[in-house]
Design an enzyme around this catalytic site. Structure first.
Site, PDB file in Angstrom:
ATOM      1  N   GLY A   3       0.816  -1.215   0.000  1.00 31.36           N
ATOM      2  CA  GLY A   3       0.000   0.000   0.000  1.00 31.36           C
ATOM      3  C   GLY A   3       0.844   1.256   0.000  1.00 31.36           C
ATOM      4  O   GLY A   3       0.653   2.162   0.809  1.00 31.36           O
ATOM      5  N   ALA A   4       1.788   1.316  -0.950  1.00 30.41           N
ATOM      6  CA  ALA A   4       2.806   2.381  -0.908  1.00 30.41           C
ATOM      7  C   ALA A   4       2.556   3.508  -1.895  1.00 30.41           C
ATOM      8  O   ALA A   4       3.410   4.364  -2.084  1.00 30.41           O
ATOM      9  CB  ALA A   4       4.190   1.771  -1.148  1.00 30.41           C
TER      10      ALA A   4
ATOM     11  N   VAL B  51      -3.370  -7.555  -1.811  1.00 30.74           N
ATOM     12  CA  VAL B  51      -2.924  -8.280  -0.611  1.00 30.74           C
ATOM     13  C   VAL B  51      -3.918  -9.356  -0.158  1.00 30.74           C
ATOM     14  O   VAL B  51      -3.599 -10.164   0.704  1.00 30.74           O
ATOM     15  CB  VAL B  51      -2.622  -7.338   0.586  1.00 30.74           C
ATOM     16  CG1 VAL B  51      -1.407  -6.479   0.302  1.00 30.74           C
ATOM     17  CG2 VAL B  51      -3.833  -6.509   0.954  1.00 30.74           C
TER      18      VAL B  51
ATOM     19  N   ILE C   7      -3.855  10.941  11.400  1.00 28.60           N
ATOM     20  CA  ILE C   7      -2.842  11.418  10.457  1.00 28.60           C
ATOM     21  C   ILE C   7      -3.530  12.042   9.250  1.00 28.60           C
ATOM     22  O   ILE C   7      -4.573  11.553   8.791  1.00 28.60           O
ATOM     23  CB  ILE C   7      -1.940  10.243   9.991  1.00 28.60           C
ATOM     24  CG1 ILE C   7      -1.365   9.478  11.187  1.00 28.60           C
ATOM     25  CG2 ILE C   7      -0.813  10.752   9.078  1.00 28.60           C
ATOM     26  CD1 ILE C   7      -0.471  10.259  12.103  1.00 28.60           C
TER      27      ILE C   7
ATOM     28  N   THR D 119      -2.519  -1.491  -5.652  1.00 23.81           N
ATOM     29  CA  THR D 119      -3.480  -2.429  -6.247  1.00 23.81           C
ATOM     30  C   THR D 119      -3.618  -2.215  -7.755  1.00 23.81           C
ATOM     31  O   THR D 119      -4.021  -3.115  -8.469  1.00 23.81           O
ATOM     32  CB  THR D 119      -4.868  -2.292  -5.598  1.00 23.81           C
ATOM     33  OG1 THR D 119      -5.191  -0.904  -5.540  1.00 23.81           O
ATOM     34  CG2 THR D 119      -4.884  -2.879  -4.206  1.00 23.81           C
TER      35      THR D 119
ATOM     36  N   ALA E 108     -11.422  -4.092  15.073  1.00 24.16           N
ATOM     37  CA  ALA E 108     -11.151  -5.512  15.309  1.00 24.16           C
ATOM     38  C   ALA E 108      -9.921  -5.953  14.520  1.00 24.16           C
ATOM     39  O   ALA E 108      -9.047  -6.657  15.039  1.00 24.16           O
ATOM     40  CB  ALA E 108     -12.359  -6.356  14.915  1.00 24.16           C
TER      41      ALA E 108
ATOM     42  N   SER F 112      -3.543   0.940  14.324  1.00 26.30           N
ATOM     43  CA  SER F 112      -4.222   2.228  14.462  1.00 26.30           C
ATOM     44  C   SER F 112      -4.586   2.427  15.915  1.00 26.30           C
ATOM     45  O   SER F 112      -4.840   1.464  16.647  1.00 26.30           O
ATOM     46  CB  SER F 112      -5.503   2.254  13.632  1.00 26.30           C
ATOM     47  OG  SER F 112      -6.309   3.356  14.021  1.00 26.30           O
TER      48      SER F 112
ATOM     49  N   ARG G 281       0.298   5.960  -1.819  1.00 26.34           N
ATOM     50  CA  ARG G 281      -0.022   7.278  -1.247  1.00 26.34           C
ATOM     51  C   ARG G 281      -0.046   7.191   0.275  1.00 26.34           C
ATOM     52  O   ARG G 281       0.146   6.122   0.858  1.00 26.34           O
ATOM     53  CB  ARG G 281      -1.349   7.792  -1.791  1.00 26.34           C
ATOM     54  CG  ARG G 281      -2.516   6.875  -1.538  1.00 26.34           C
ATOM     55  CD  ARG G 281      -3.634   7.105  -2.566  1.00 26.34           C
ATOM     56  NE  ARG G 281      -4.612   6.038  -2.490  1.00 26.34           N
ATOM     57  CZ  ARG G 281      -5.802   6.136  -1.905  1.00 26.34           C
ATOM     58  NH1 ARG G 281      -6.175   7.270  -1.377  1.00 26.34           N
ATOM     59  NH2 ARG G 281      -6.617   5.116  -1.862  1.00 26.34           N
TER      60      ARG G 281
ATOM     61  N   TYR H  46     -12.972  -2.242  11.507  1.00 24.87           N
ATOM     62  CA  TYR H  46     -11.611  -1.707  11.414  1.00 24.87           C
ATOM     63  C   TYR H  46     -10.857  -1.877  12.740  1.00 24.87           C
ATOM     64  O   TYR H  46      -9.698  -2.318  12.767  1.00 24.87           O
ATOM     65  CB  TYR H  46     -11.719  -0.220  11.045  1.00 24.87           C
ATOM     66  CG  TYR H  46     -10.428   0.493  10.758  1.00 24.87           C
ATOM     67  CD1 TYR H  46      -9.796   0.353   9.525  1.00 24.87           C
ATOM     68  CD2 TYR H  46      -9.855   1.346  11.701  1.00 24.87           C
ATOM     69  CE1 TYR H  46      -8.617   1.037   9.250  1.00 24.87           C
ATOM     70  CE2 TYR H  46      -8.680   2.034  11.437  1.00 24.87           C
ATOM     71  CZ  TYR H  46      -8.069   1.880  10.209  1.00 24.87           C
ATOM     72  OH  TYR H  46      -6.909   2.562   9.941  1.00 24.87           O
TER      73      TYR H  46
END
Lengths: 247, 79
Positions: free
Chosen positions: A14-15, A63, A187, A39, A156, A141, A17, A154
């Protein structure tokens, strides 16, 4: 911390952005050969262009596709060498009150945010065991610790990443492999920009430092955990949240 | 060219850090040679690489002694 990752092969999912892009840039600046995934073809191309000056590369990866994960990690080993730093960053949100949450909303989050960590970690294991060194760093997170209405799925998945990492840290610590988590707070990325203004203001009020974090704040923490300086840290969750949550 | 027995023995010595005379045919990796569960996984990985074969998990679980490893390799490799 320049050149401390010289000779390392880093895979960042997931690089294209946000936080993932900042992590890929940071590890590349530290001297690692970085392979960033996205992706889409366009995303991978963008990573390629961004990283090329530092000898990095973009690749397409879903992924949630186990066979694709294994194929990519094999291909990286052949082309560059075995992955020695894995950063599990890819993640999505499907926020919904539980009463309205569909099975697909739950499953998509678990697959993309949690099962992916299991898959990629398992796939890099053989290479790291042989090398008797390695770094696995997953992005969780603050929500995985505090919970948040509308984010049961999310939260969980993110809490699952933390427990997974502690177990794996115990399993493979004797082989010189560390497994850690960075738990970002609020963020400034596309993901948080999509939040309604009201909830954004409410969240800001809880941050001791009174501002949103930058993607680079997370990237620096990941860079530290990847570096030799963090050799004695494993099973740990590093909270980078401006004082929004203090465990 | 070393025999399969010799090659298996060499891998066991390297992986488990044991002495050559301890690695008898009937030595159990866990009970006699002090391997833990992760050691046995690594041992199977090393055997797979040495003999260029894939040992399925359910078969790997049955390989608990030096002789069982030798027998498995003999039954599943060409030469």
């Amino acid at each position: 911390m320049s050149n401390t990752l010289q000779g390392d092969i880093a895979l960042v999912t997931g690089a294209s952005r946000g936080i993932g892009a900042a992590i890929a840039d940071e590890l590349a600046a530290m001297g690692a050969t970085v392979i960033g995934t996205a992706t889409s073809e366009n995303g991978a191309k963008a990573i390629d262009e961004r990283l090329t000056a530092n000898g990095g590369h973009g690749r397409v990866l879903d992924v949630t596709d186990g066979a694709a994960v294994e194929a990519l990690i094999d291909a990286i080993a052949k082309e560059f060498g075995a992955v020695s730093v894995l950063v599990n960053n890819a993640g999505i949100t499907r926020d919904q009150l539980l009463m309205r949450m569909k099975d697909e909303d739950w499953q998509a989050i678990i697959d993309t945010n949690l099962t992916s960590v299991y898959r990629t970690s398992k796939a890099v294991m053989r290479g790291m065991m042989k090398a008797k060194k390695g770094r696995i760093i997953s992005i969780a997170s603050v929500i995985g610790l505090t919970g948040n209405p509308g984010q049961a799925n999310y939260a969980a998945a993110k809490a699952g990443i933390i427990a997974f990492s502690k177990s794996l840290a115990r399993e493979i610590g004797s082989r010189g492999i560390t497994v850690n988590v960075v738990a970002p707070g609020f963020i400034d990325t596309d993901m948080t920009r999509a939040l309604p203004e009201e909830s954004k203001q409410a969240l800001l009020g809880q941050i001791a430092l009174g501002r949103l974090g930058e993607a680079s704040d997370i990237a620096k923490a990941v860079g530290f955990l990847a570096s030799p300086a963090a050799a004695y840290i494993t099973g740990e969750t590093l909270h980078v949240n401006g004082g929004m949550y203090m465990p | 060219m070393s025999t399969i027995e010799e090659r298996v023995k060499k891998i066991v010595i390297e992986q488990l850090g044991v002495k050559e005379d301890e690695v008898t045919a009937n030595a159990s990796f866990v009970d006699d040679l002090g391997a833990d569960s992760l050691d046995t996984v690594e041992l199977v990985m090393a055997l797979e690489e040495e003999f260029e074969t894939e040992i399925p998990d359910e078969e790997a679980e049955k390989i608990t002694t030096v002789q069982q490893a030798v027998d498995y390799i003999k039954a599943h490799t060409k030469d």
